[in-house]
Design an enzyme around this catalytic site. Structure first.
Site, PDB file in Angstrom:
ATOM      1  N   HIS A   1       0.826  -1.208   0.000  1.00 54.24           N
ATOM      2  CA  HIS A   1       0.000   0.000   0.000  1.00 54.24           C
ATOM      3  C   HIS A   1       0.858   1.255   0.000  1.00 54.24           C
ATOM      4  O   HIS A   1       1.539   1.547   0.970  1.00 54.24           O
ATOM      5  CB  HIS A   1      -0.919   0.003   1.229  1.00 54.24           C
ATOM      6  CG  HIS A   1      -1.995  -1.015   1.144  1.00 54.24           C
ATOM      7  ND1 HIS A   1      -3.311  -0.696   0.946  1.00 54.24           N
ATOM      8  CD2 HIS A   1      -1.943  -2.359   1.169  1.00 54.24           C
ATOM      9  CE1 HIS A   1      -4.019  -1.802   0.871  1.00 54.24           C
ATOM     10  NE2 HIS A   1      -3.211  -2.835   1.006  1.00 54.24           N
TER      11      HIS A   1
ATOM     12  N   TYR B   1     -10.194   4.848   6.185  1.00 56.38           N
ATOM     13  CA  TYR B   1     -10.549   5.201   7.562  1.00 56.38           C
ATOM     14  C   TYR B   1     -11.652   6.258   7.475  1.00 56.38           C
ATOM     15  O   TYR B   1     -11.445   7.300   6.845  1.00 56.38           O
ATOM     16  CB  TYR B   1      -9.351   5.796   8.300  1.00 56.38           C
ATOM     17  CG  TYR B   1      -8.251   4.806   8.620  1.00 56.38           C
ATOM     18  CD1 TYR B   1      -7.319   4.422   7.657  1.00 56.38           C
ATOM     19  CD2 TYR B   1      -8.133   4.258   9.898  1.00 56.38           C
ATOM     20  CE1 TYR B   1      -6.306   3.513   7.954  1.00 56.38           C
ATOM     21  CE2 TYR B   1      -7.114   3.349  10.201  1.00 56.38           C
ATOM     22  CZ  TYR B   1      -6.217   2.980   9.226  1.00 56.38           C
ATOM     23  OH  TYR B   1      -5.222   2.092   9.521  1.00 56.38           O
TER      24      TYR B   1
ATOM     25  N   PRO C   1      -6.117  -0.207  18.161  1.00 58.43           N
ATOM     26  CA  PRO C   1      -5.718  -0.688  16.831  1.00 58.43           C
ATOM     27  C   PRO C   1      -5.769   0.359  15.721  1.00 58.43           C
ATOM     28  O   PRO C   1      -5.298   0.102  14.613  1.00 58.43           O
ATOM     29  CB  PRO C   1      -6.707  -1.818  16.541  1.00 58.43           C
ATOM     30  CG  PRO C   1      -7.893  -1.523  17.394  1.00 58.43           C
ATOM     31  CD  PRO C   1      -7.375  -0.829  18.609  1.00 58.43           C
TER      32      PRO C   1
ATOM     33  N   LYS D   1      -0.310  -0.411  15.261  1.00 67.04           N
ATOM     34  CA  LYS D   1       1.074  -0.447  15.733  1.00 67.04           C
ATOM     35  C   LYS D   1       1.439  -1.690  16.560  1.00 67.04           C
ATOM     36  O   LYS D   1       2.619  -1.941  16.811  1.00 67.04           O
ATOM     37  CB  LYS D   1       1.360   0.795  16.598  1.00 67.04           C
ATOM     38  CG  LYS D   1       1.314   2.093  15.816  1.00 67.04           C
ATOM     39  CD  LYS D   1       2.526   2.251  14.947  1.00 67.04           C
ATOM     40  CE  LYS D   1       2.423   3.355  13.943  1.00 67.04           C
ATOM     41  NZ  LYS D   1       2.575   2.931  12.562  1.00 67.04           N
TER      42      LYS D   1
ATOM     43  N   TYR E   1       2.372   6.804  10.576  1.00 64.82           N
ATOM     44  CA  TYR E   1       1.640   5.618  10.127  1.00 64.82           C
ATOM     45  C   TYR E   1       2.592   4.594   9.512  1.00 64.82           C
ATOM     46  O   TYR E   1       2.510   3.394   9.789  1.00 64.82           O
ATOM     47  CB  TYR E   1       0.583   6.047   9.113  1.00 64.82           C
ATOM     48  CG  TYR E   1      -0.409   4.982   8.743  1.00 64.82           C
ATOM     49  CD1 TYR E   1      -1.420   4.607   9.621  1.00 64.82           C
ATOM     50  CD2 TYR E   1      -0.355   4.354   7.493  1.00 64.82           C
ATOM     51  CE1 TYR E   1      -2.350   3.631   9.269  1.00 64.82           C
ATOM     52  CE2 TYR E   1      -1.273   3.381   7.139  1.00 64.82           C
ATOM     53  CZ  TYR E   1      -2.268   3.025   8.030  1.00 64.82           C
ATOM     54  OH  TYR E   1      -3.186   2.055   7.680  1.00 64.82           O
TER      55      TYR E   1
HETATM   56  C1  PHB Z   1      -6.292  -4.760   9.789  1.00 68.54           C
HETATM   57  O1  PHB Z   1      -6.041  -4.995   8.584  1.00 68.54           O
HETATM   58  O2  PHB Z   1      -6.786  -5.611  10.532  1.00 68.54           O
HETATM   59  C2  PHB Z   1      -6.035  -3.399  10.319  1.00 68.54           C
HETATM   60  C3  PHB Z   1      -5.416  -2.458   9.507  1.00 68.54           C
HETATM   61  C4  PHB Z   1      -5.214  -1.179   9.987  1.00 68.54           C
HETATM   62  C5  PHB Z   1      -5.637  -0.845  11.256  1.00 68.54           C
HETATM   63  C6  PHB Z   1      -6.238  -1.784  12.073  1.00 68.54           C
HETATM   64  C7  PHB Z   1      -6.452  -3.064  11.608  1.00 68.54           C
HETATM   65  O3  PHB Z   1      -5.472   0.423  11.705  1.00 68.54           O
END
Ligand code: PHB
Ligand code: APR
Length: 392
Positions: free
Chosen positions: A72, A200, A293, A297, A385
């Protein structure tokens, strides 16, 4: 039985530590209370920073990962009904990778076992001791029998609910804790990802949603819910309806739906315990700290902690130096607090607080626009990030 390092826990922290030590000729044994199938299928997050990916590759555990990962270069955000894209590759020349934690764990177990590193499953550590002397021990139970391992050091990689952190005397320990007034309902679905990048979403009326993935055919999505919510209250139709509403309508973007194969609610918490060392015990990963989450991290911090630890152990065994042991807590916590701040920040910006007043809601949206709408703001977001340096 004597080994140089006794490791408790076969998560990313314990398994990476065992591998790094093996490559330096340091013997270890890994004790894991669960069975192999359980740890290899336990559904967790799945985002790896460049530093984690590099270490997995350098230690020879990345062969399948490089075939199956999803690379990504950017991440999408929806705030105030508007869509933004943070192009990490353009802004900071870095990227992130999607590869499920249980896949990382599967690969790490296979490589360690093939190299002859003992991993004992269904072996629960019951007691550790002798931490102040030079021969600490681990008492564990496997197949109904009590066994003892005597070692030079203990790697406490036993997660948040393990016994190792508790072995650091309360008098010298300080815990920092924040519990959030919401949780995440996470689902896995046989549905192509809604977008090829993560989205997000902050929806002013309804709260947070995240669209992520595990493969080109499998979606992983999350919804902000009350912390004590039961997944039983969420039918598949209700989940897709809510995900659609929080995402909103955007040109060229269609919610991808399919059969939901797994759902569960996770509480959200930020936690740090210090020190991370007591005598010959070193704690690492979730044993020492957890993050909400939102910043993705958790697994990355587990990996960076044990990188620091393995380096200190190598300096000890190869050159008789102990200085890095003395700096272990400080070195790890500098990065951990960076990740704690980022995880808290992004969590606070993206979620609706139950008792928030209308001023705070508007201020939150203004903050999101300030960050996502400027190159400077996006760069700060992208740097955090994509991952702070392992040694800061
Ligand atoms: C996930 O792919 O499970 C995942 C990705 C990013 C996040 C949290 C979980 O911020
Ligand atoms: N004896 C043996 N094993 C134990 C014991 C014990 N007394 N207590 C816990 N364990 C095992 C758990 O079963 C688990 O497999 O320790 C392991 C800890 O692994 P993780 O919880 O995966 O923790 P860590 O390796 O630090 O990785 C952190 O996991 O929870 C996620 O979001 C978190 O991604 C992050 C990652």
């Amino acid at each position: 039985m004597h080994v140089q390092v006794g490791i408790i826990g076969a998560g990313p922290a314990g398994l990476m530590l065992a591998r790094l030590l093996h490559l330096r000729g340091i013997s270890s044994i890994v004790l894991e209370s669960r069975n192999r199938a359980y740890v290899e299928t336990r559904l967790r997050a799945g985002l790896l920073e460049q530093g984690s990916v590099d270490l997995i590759n350098e230690t020879g555990m990345g062969e399948r990962m490089q075939r199956e990962w999803m690379v990504h270069n950017g991440t999408e955000y929806v705030a105030g009904g508007e869509r933004y894209r943070v192009d990490m590759w353009d802004l900071i020349n870095r990227r992130v990778y999607i590869y499920g934690q249980q896949e990382v764990v599967k690969d790490m177990i296979a490589v360690n076992l093939a190299a002859g590193v003992p991993i004992i499953f269904e072996a629960e550590a019951r007691e550790i001791g002798g931490l102040d002397g030079d021969k600490p021990f681990i008492r564990y139970r496997a197949n109904g029998v009590e066994e003892t391992i005597v070692c030079d050091f203990i790697g406490g990689c036993d997660g948040f609910h393990g016994i190792c952190r508790e072995a650091i005397p309360k008098a010298i320990r300080k815990d920092y804790d924040r519990v959030y007034p919401f949780g995440w309902l996470g689902i896995l679905a046989d549905a192509a990802p809604t977008s090829h990048e993560l989205i997000y979403c902050q929806n002013e009326e309804r709260g947070f949603a995240l669209f992520t993935m595990r493969s080109p055919k499998v979606s992983r999505c999350y919804l902000q819910v009350p912390p004590d919510e039961s997944e039983e209250n969420w039918s598949d139709d209700r989940i897709w309806d809510e995900l659609g509403k929080r995402l909103g309508k955007h040109e060229g973007l269609t919610l991808s739906t399919g059969k939901i194969t797994q759902k569960s609610v996770t509480p959200m918490r930020s936690f740090v315990s210090e020190p991370m060392r007591h005598g010959r015990l070193f704690i690492a990963g979730d044993s020492a700290h957890i993050v909400p989450p939102t910043g993705a991290k958790g697994m990355n911090l587990a990996i960076s902690d044990v990188y620091v630890l393995a380096k200190a152990m190598t300096a000890h065994y190869e050159r008789g130096e102990t200085e890095l042991f003395d700096h272990y807590t400080e070195t790890c916590l500098r990065r951990v607090w960076g990740a704690q701040h980022f995880s808290w920040w992004i969590t606070s910006m993206m979620h609706n607080l139950p008792d928030e007043n209308p001023f705070d809601r508007k201020r939150q949206l203004a903050e999101l626009r300030a960050v996502l709408g400027s190159r400077a703001g996006q760069t700060l977001l992208a740097e955090n990030y994509a991952g702070l340096p392992i040694e800061m």
